[in-house]
Design a protein around this motif. Structure first.
Motif, PDB file in Angstrom:
ATOM      1  N   LYS A 102      -7.349   0.376  -8.922  1.00  0.00           N
ATOM      2  CA  LYS A 102      -7.782   1.186  -7.787  1.00  0.00           C
ATOM      3  C   LYS A 102      -6.858   1.003  -6.581  1.00  0.00           C
ATOM      4  O   LYS A 102      -6.584   1.959  -5.852  1.00  0.00           O
ATOM      5  CB  LYS A 102      -9.219   0.826  -7.403  1.00  0.00           C
ATOM      6  N   VAL A 103      -6.372  -0.216  -6.374  1.00  0.00           N
ATOM      7  CA  VAL A 103      -5.450  -0.470  -5.263  1.00  0.00           C
ATOM      8  C   VAL A 103      -4.157   0.312  -5.469  1.00  0.00           C
ATOM      9  O   VAL A 103      -3.569   0.834  -4.511  1.00  0.00           O
ATOM     10  CB  VAL A 103      -5.170  -1.976  -5.115  1.00  0.00           C
ATOM     11  N   ARG A 104      -3.714   0.396  -6.704  1.00  0.00           N
ATOM     12  CA  ARG A 104      -2.485   1.142  -6.993  1.00  0.00           C
ATOM     13  C   ARG A 104      -2.682   2.645  -6.778  1.00  0.00           C
ATOM     14  O   ARG A 104      -1.710   3.392  -6.697  1.00  0.00           O
ATOM     15  CB  ARG A 104      -2.034   0.892  -8.438  1.00  0.00           C
ATOM     16  N   ILE A 111      -5.229   7.108   1.673  1.00  0.00           N
ATOM     17  CA  ILE A 111      -4.754   5.916   2.380  1.00  0.00           C
ATOM     18  C   ILE A 111      -3.297   5.649   2.018  1.00  0.00           C
ATOM     19  O   ILE A 111      -2.932   5.654   0.846  1.00  0.00           O
ATOM     20  CB  ILE A 111      -5.619   4.689   2.018  1.00  0.00           C
ATOM     21  N   LYS A 112      -2.467   5.393   3.046  1.00  0.00           N
ATOM     22  CA  LYS A 112      -1.057   5.114   2.806  1.00  0.00           C
ATOM     23  C   LYS A 112      -0.694   3.650   3.010  1.00  0.00           C
ATOM     24  O   LYS A 112       0.459   3.274   2.854  1.00  0.00           O
ATOM     25  CB  LYS A 112      -0.197   5.990   3.733  1.00  0.00           C
ATOM     26  N   ALA A 113      -1.660   2.831   3.376  1.00  0.00           N
ATOM     27  CA  ALA A 113      -1.377   1.420   3.643  1.00  0.00           C
ATOM     28  C   ALA A 113      -0.908   0.708   2.383  1.00  0.00           C
ATOM     29  O   ALA A 113      -1.336   1.026   1.274  1.00  0.00           O
ATOM     30  CB  ALA A 113      -2.627   0.738   4.198  1.00  0.00           C
ATOM     31  N   THR A 114      -0.023  -0.265   2.560  1.00  0.00           N
ATOM     32  CA  THR A 114       0.489  -1.080   1.452  1.00  0.00           C
ATOM     33  C   THR A 114       0.197  -2.543   1.733  1.00  0.00           C
ATOM     34  O   THR A 114       0.495  -3.044   2.818  1.00  0.00           O
ATOM     35  CB  THR A 114       2.007  -0.891   1.283  1.00  0.00           C
ATOM     36  N   MET A 115      -0.363  -3.207   0.768  1.00  0.00           N
ATOM     37  CA  MET A 115      -0.688  -4.622   0.941  1.00  0.00           C
ATOM     38  C   MET A 115       0.591  -5.468   0.944  1.00  0.00           C
ATOM     39  O   MET A 115       1.458  -5.289   0.083  1.00  0.00           O
ATOM     40  CB  MET A 115      -1.608  -5.081  -0.191  1.00  0.00           C
TER      41      MET A 115
END
Length: 539
Positions: A102-104, A111-115
């Protein structure tokens, strides 16, 4: 997601039983690699997980870009008695793998944020990477990945920032630990859970997928017109532009088919009305140059608008729509709805504050209805407007049914009163309320920003009738008499009614049709910069 094998279900149950075990435990795992559909399962190895405060502090020295999540991660392990969250008795749990998946796909959530350190997380789930991280690093990276995901998807912008951008609706409070427990019990809630996200969010998400498909398939064709010599398009006109407009209406769903005709026929008329209704435009068959310019706005802009409004939905408490009765005003659509027992009792056009006197985004509770009200003129209006007019015309107050009252100016009840014949009061520091208006002609405009901040309601009497429908003390004839304009009469409500004044430039109705509305206070660019600025790597 309901396609887990029975073996996966057993593993998940074992995980839940083990997750409340000792704070440091030996996990003996046979080396094994597996993959199930689109869910990645990490390669396993022998290791010992010792999760404690010291280990957590050391982790953030090694991964300083994740330090903003430290308190939330620490709280997770306190509630779990410092036991492993992400390992079952064999390897990384299937839920951990599902969450990674899901994060990928965060882009699907708008959402465009990257961990930070996402490459290290990728390696955990890459079966071809032999040099694995220490198991404590893996454990804590996954916990940070969870908080990163939950904070972006379920929470959005923090409450302090919301106040800075002028969003004063009730802030949603969430518990990452409780959310994690609920997701582990039912992983399908990762896909949809209206206890975690306001229902409108999922409607926007579905339309986001549709518009991205349109963009991918290059179906958003430009409408070709001669800008210098353009004449309004009307029924039974013909030309290439008509054919292109017809195609656009079909692509977005306003027409069930594309006949490819270049004549503005009756079928296309129905599609135009549907299009205009979705955009909050005046319902007629004429297509002006402004309408064509609107159609020619890049689809990327429409996609961005959907994403911004998905973010706004993250801020909304999920129990809002579950209230037995409430009033909601959406400023950009210039609409008010009164909902009771899950049904729309009334929908009305409204007009709102100008750019100089913007209507504030906040909530309150309607506690009384005032019929044939006095209008107590705000000091700012007296200072900036009335004094000049009184200086020019000594009879100005009398001609406008106004009078001095204890050093203030008020307008007497009557049909020409600026508040009309009824107002709806909900105590608030902004001195904003709903009210009727004698200026009914202003509702003919598409962009209705005319007031000093209050919300002028076209169907104000209808709203009063709907609210008091079940009140035996206020039958319709008594309401008529109270609205005669003779004297001010107040009705105190037995049950206060929540009212929410929000700001959504895109909204999907129950039929799945999206409406796009003018960003009258230029809030979208500010939110866009806050969320998607290149300078912001993650939230």
């Amino acid at each position: 997601m309901r396609n887990f094998t029975s073996l996966s279900v057993i593993a998940a149950v074992c995980f839940m039983m083990l997750s409340f075990g000792s704070s440091a435990k030996e996990i003996h795992i046979k080396s094994k690699t597996a993959k199930s559909g689109n869910i990645f399962l990490a390669k396993t190895y022998d290791a010992k997980v010792g999760v404690d405060v010291v280990a957590i502090n050391e982790f953030y020295k090694k991964y300083p870009k994740l330090k903003k999540y430290q308190n939330d991660v620490l709280d997770l392990y306190k509630k779990k008695e410092y036991s492993s969250i992400w390992y079952d008795d064999k390897n990384i749990s299937e839920f951990g793998s599902l969450l990674y998946h899901k994060v990928r796909l965060l882009n699907d959530q708008g959402i465009k944020a990257t961990m930070p350190y996402m490459d290290a997380v990728d390696d955990i789930f890459n079966e071809n990477v032999s040099n694995k991280l220490p198991q404590i690093d893996t454990e804590l990276l996954l916990s940070n990945m969870y908080v990163f995901y939950a904070s972006n998807v379920y929470s959005g912008v923090d409450p302090a920032t919301l106040k800075q951008i002028g969003w004063f609706l009730p802030a949603k409070t969430i518990s990452y630990t409780k959310i994690l427990d609920s997701l582990m019990v039912d992983p399908d809630r990762l896909n949809k859970d209206e206890n975690l996200l306001y229902g409108q969010y999922y409607k926007l998400q579905k339309v986001l997928k549709k518009y991205r498909t349109i963009e991918k398939n290059n179906q958003w064709s430009k409408i070709d017109i001669d800008s210098a010599n353009y004449k309004d398009l009307k029924p039974f006109d013909s030309g290439v532009a008509v054919q292109q407009i017809r195609h656009r209406l079909f692509v977005v769903g306003d027409l069930p088919q594309d006949s490819k005709r270049n004549v503005y026929d009756e079928e296309m008329m129905a599609g135009i009305l549907k299009y205009k209704q979705r955009y909050g435009l005046k319902l007629n068959y004429t297509l002006t140059r402004e309408h064509i310019d609107q159609m020619n706005e890049p689809i990327g802009n429409r996609i961005k608008t959907i994403m911004l409004n998905m973010e706004r939905c993250r801020w909304i408490p999920t129990d809002l729509a579950k209230a037995s009765e409430y009033v909601m005003v959406n400023i950009p659509s210039f609409k008010l709805v009164y909902v009771k027992n899950g049904k729309y009792e009334l929908v009305s056009d409204v007009f709102v504050g100008t750019r100089m006197t913007e209507t504030v985004i906040f909530s309150g509770k309607i506690d009384r209805i005032v019929f044939s009200p006095y209008w107590y003129v705000p000091q700012s209006i007296i200072k900036n407007e009335l004094k000049l007019k009184m200086a020019e015309d000594k009879n100005y107050l009398a001609d406008h049914n106004m009078e001095w009252n204890g050093g203030n100016v008020r307008q007497k009840p009557g049909p020409k009163n600026s508040l009309g014949l009824v107002k709806f009061m909900f105590p608030n520091p902004n001195d904003i309320y709903l009210h009727d208006t004698p200026a009914k002609s202003l509702f003919e405009f598409e962009k209705r920003i005319f007031s000093h901040g209050c919300i002028n309601v076209k169907e104000a009497k209808g709203l009063a009738l709907a609210i008091l429908k079940d009140n035996p003390d206020w039958p319709a004839d008594k309401i008529d008499q109270a609205m005669s304009g003779e004297k001010e009469t107040t009705c105190m409500l037995k049950n206060k009614i929540p009212i929410y004044i929000g700001y959504f430039t895109a909204w999907v109705n129950d039929d799945g049709e999206i409406g796009f509305y003018p960003d009258v206070y230029d809030r979208d660019p500010r939110l866009d910069k806050l969320l998607y600025s290149d300078a912001v790597a993650s939230k």
